[in-house]
Each structure stands twice: as C-alpha cells, then as structure tokens.
Design a protein around this motif. Structure first.
Motif, PDB file in Angstrom:
ATOM      1  N   UNK B  22       0.811  -1.214   0.000  1.00 14.03           N
ATOM      2  CA  UNK B  22       0.000   0.000   0.000  1.00 14.03           C
ATOM      3  C   UNK B  22       0.849   1.270   0.000  1.00 14.03           C
ATOM      4  N   UNK B  23       2.160   1.133   0.209  1.00  7.57           N
ATOM      5  CA  UNK B  23       3.036   2.307   0.170  1.00  7.57           C
ATOM      6  C   UNK B  23       3.602   2.582  -1.223  1.00  7.57           C
ATOM      7  N   UNK B  24       3.375   1.641  -2.148  1.00  9.52           N
ATOM      8  CA  UNK B  24       3.797   1.828  -3.532  1.00  9.52           C
ATOM      9  C   UNK B  24       3.023   3.001  -4.135  1.00  9.52           C
ATOM     10  N   UNK B  25       3.752   3.916  -4.799  1.00 13.18           N
ATOM     11  CA  UNK B  25       3.060   5.125  -5.287  1.00 13.18           C
ATOM     12  C   UNK B  25       2.140   4.840  -6.474  1.00 13.18           C
ATOM     13  N   UNK B  26       2.291   3.677  -7.114  1.00 12.31           N
ATOM     14  CA  UNK B  26       1.391   3.311  -8.218  1.00 12.31           C
ATOM     15  C   UNK B  26       0.151   2.563  -7.735  1.00 12.31           C
ATOM     16  N   UNK B  44      -7.481  -2.974  -4.004  1.00 14.23           N
ATOM     17  CA  UNK B  44      -6.264  -2.272  -4.401  1.00 14.23           C
ATOM     18  C   UNK B  44      -6.111  -2.312  -5.914  1.00 14.23           C
ATOM     19  N   UNK B  45      -5.667  -1.193  -6.455  1.00 17.05           N
ATOM     20  CA  UNK B  45      -5.427  -1.124  -7.898  1.00 17.05           C
ATOM     21  C   UNK B  45      -3.977  -0.697  -8.129  1.00 17.05           C
ATOM     22  N   UNK B 120      -7.528   7.313  -3.312  1.00 23.56           N
ATOM     23  CA  UNK B 120      -6.236   7.114  -2.630  1.00 23.56           C
ATOM     24  C   UNK B 120      -5.093   7.229  -3.642  1.00 23.56           C
ATOM     25  N   UNK B 121      -5.283   6.590  -4.800  1.00 29.46           N
ATOM     26  CA  UNK B 121      -4.253   6.645  -5.842  1.00 29.46           C
ATOM     27  C   UNK B 121      -4.006   8.096  -6.273  1.00 29.46           C
ATOM     28  N   UNK B 122      -5.098   8.825  -6.516  1.00 29.20           N
ATOM     29  CA  UNK B 122      -4.962  10.205  -6.984  1.00 29.20           C
ATOM     30  C   UNK B 122      -4.312  11.106  -5.950  1.00 29.20           C
ATOM     31  N   UNK B 123      -4.667  10.907  -4.687  1.00 27.54           N
ATOM     32  CA  UNK B 123      -4.068  11.791  -3.679  1.00 27.54           C
ATOM     33  C   UNK B 123      -2.577  11.487  -3.548  1.00 27.54           C
ATOM     34  N   UNK B 124      -2.195  10.234  -3.775  1.00 30.20           N
ATOM     35  CA  UNK B 124      -0.763   9.902  -3.754  1.00 30.20           C
ATOM     36  C   UNK B 124      -0.033  10.597  -4.901  1.00 30.20           C
TER      37      UNK B 124
END
Lengths: 216, 130
Positions: B22-26, B44-45, B120-124
């Motif tokens: 979950x810490x992977x930026x992708x 998770x995507x 979550x992906x976008x905020x990362x």
C-alpha cells in the motif's frame, strides 16, 4: 375522580382498572401498556449504564406474573394479553440487556434513528477500517493446526474484548455528555461507537467460529 | 438463502484475492466497510503510466455476496482506465450477480471500494507531483 382523570376502563368489568397489570377491581389481566417504554416496563431509569441485577429481578418478577401458563384456565382474551405481555417483555429485556441494542433503543427514545442501517453516522474512519482489516487478516493467518493456535486466538479475543469495552465506555460517556448538555452531537458520537462496535462483534463471532472448529 | 450461480462461482473461486504494497506510489488502496453488518472490504489497484489499471486485488471479510461483488469488480476494472473504472455502478454489479434486494448494499460497498481506491491513488499522485 380528579386525581386520576385518565383512568383506563377495565375491558372486563368496565370499572376503573388502575395502573397495574391487573384490574384493581376484578383482577382481570389488562393489555400491555404500549405507552410505556422498555425502561419503564422494567422499572429502570432510562440510562445507558444499567444495573443488570435490577433489570433481571424486574424481568423475573414480571415473567412470573404474566407467564401464559398462569392463564391456561382464564378467558381467551386474557390468554392473548398474557402472550402479548410476555412477547413485549422478552423483547424489552433482550434490548436493554445488550449494550448495542440498548444504545440503539436509547437513540430512538431521543428521537434519533436507532443507529441501524440509516444511522446517518459519519463514514467510519479509514484508519479504523484499516486496523479492522489487519486484525481480521491476523486472525485468518492463524494456522489451526499449530499447537499454540488456541493461545493466539485467545490473545486476539482478549485484545478485542478490551476494544469492545472502550467503545462501550465511549457510548456511556457520550450519553452522559448528552444528558448534561442536550447537544445532539453527542448522539452522533454514540452512533459512531455503535458502528465500530458492530465491526468488533463481527470479529468476535469469527473468533467463536474458529474456536468451535478447534475444539471439536 | 440460495445464492445465484455467479455469486457461488466467485465465492468458491474468488479472483484476484490478495494484497499489494500500500506504500507503492502506483498502488491505490480502497478501504470500505458496512457498519450495519461489520463487513470490511479492501480493494487495491495498480495503475501504469498510461493511467490504465493493470492489476487489482481484493480482500473481503463478509458474506458471499460481498466477496462475489468485490471479486467481480477486480475482473471488471483490470484493463480499464481509472476514469472508466469510476463509471462502474453498483446497479451493474447487482444485476450481473442477480443480487436480491437485501444484498444490494454489498454491491454498493464494491462501488465505494473502487472510488476509495481511485481517490487514494490520486491523492498519492498529487502529493508526489507537487
């Protein structure tokens, strides 16, 4: 009588029945008083913190007076009232005994949704969900074939029971704060604690399921 | 309750069960729950440079319909762009699995899980690009 302007008439003798379960004049069993809430029915103040002994004592006493066995030879109407009384009594006792159900019932009495599906509580905090997920995963990861599986499960159960206590304490505090201030934000908090408690209860159900598997 | 065949199939052979870092930026992680019943769902995507979801994983603790809904969704979103994935509506999930009315909330949960994973992906991405 000016003292009792709203006195109910007895269905049987048509005289004033009084406030009791039985007609003051002819002793016929009266129908359940649906104006009474469960707390009034079980003679307990409407608070989240309950005196379990007091609840149980009231319940047993009423159960004894109202049990259908006692009305086997009475009129059909009294037999039906007895059933209605006992059904309501059991519902009420089950509701007040269990913290989650009691909290929901109190919310209803305060004119708020009972905290079920339409609780309207703010969405559960993602950190809490993450933690819940991790705990479920940790529980799932326990291999029942390992000799220390029961100890691990037991440790997780105890940890969860502490969390349950925290949520119950949180509900008690929020209800108390509401009583003191009458601010509805405290009821929101109660609904949030209820949500979290349901996740915890699910976890404990899973623990129980695992333990059953382990000890058969 | 009798489960429909498609639900049973996903329940017995769930697709794409598992976890990603979950810490992977992708990777976008969606975490949703149904407070009324205590179900929790993690979706998770992993999104590639073209904005396409090239992998999806889920983990659901809940009833058969919740598991089937999330399993189905992982199949559907793979190969879709993030925006396309967001177009999936709970109604389509419920129809595909023929969920009875009392289980509609399971499909709602799966739709919410997609939204949560994407956000979550976008905020990362925003925090790494700024």
């Amino acid at each position: 009588m000016p003292d009792h302007p709203q006195q109910n008439a007895c269905w049987s003798c048509k005289g004033p029945a009084g406030e009791g379960l039985f007609c003051a004049a002819c002793q016929a069993l009266q129908p359940p008083n649906l104006q009474q809430n469960y707390f009034q029915m079980l003679d307990h103040p409407p608070t989240f913190k309950v005196d379990r002994t007091r609840l149980e004592t009231s319940y047993q006493a009423l159960q004894q007076q109202l049990h259908p066995d006692r009305f086997a030879t009475r009129t059909a109407r009294e037999r039906r009232f007895s059933m209605e009384h006992v059904t309501r009594l059991n519902e009420g006792y089950a509701t007040l005994r269990e913290p989650l159900a009691r909290a929901g019932y109190l919310l209803q009495l305060h004119g708020r949704a009972s905290g079920d599906e339409a609780s309207g509580a703010a969405p559960t905090d993602p950190m809490f969900l993450m933690e819940t997920m991790e705990l479920r995963e940790a529980l799932e990861a326990i291999d029942p074939a390992q000799p220390d599986a029961d100890e691990k499960i037991d440790a997780m159960r105890q940890d969860m029971e502490r969390r349950v206590e925290e949520e119950e304490q949180g509900m008690a505090n929020a209800f108390e704060a509401h009583n003191n201030t009458q601010e509805t934000t405290h009821l929101e908090k109660v609904a949030q604690h209820m949500d979290r408690l349901r996740y915890h209860n699910r976890f404990l159900e899973e623990v129980e399921r695992l333990e059953e598997k382990l000890f058969v | 309750m009798a489960y429909n065949d498609k639900v049973l199939d996903h329940y017995e052979n769930p697709r794409n069960v598992g976890s990603m870092d979950k810490d992977d930026s992708d990777v976008g992680t969606g975490m949703v729950g149904a407070p009324a019943c205590g179900d929790v769902m993690k979706l998770q995507i992993r999104v590639n440079d073209n904005g396409v979801i090239d992998d999806a994983k889920f983990k659901t603790f809940g009833c058969g319909s919740a598991i089937a809904s999330s399993s189905l969704v992982t199949e559907w979103i793979k190969g879709k762009t993030v925006d396309e994935a967001l177009e999936i509506k709970n109604k389509e999930i419920a129809e595909e699995l023929a969920l009875p009315p009392v289980k509609i909330h399971c499909s709602v949960l799966a739709e919410d899980a997609i939204k949560s994973a994407v956000s979550d992906y976008r905020s990362k991405k925003e925090s790494t690009s700024s």
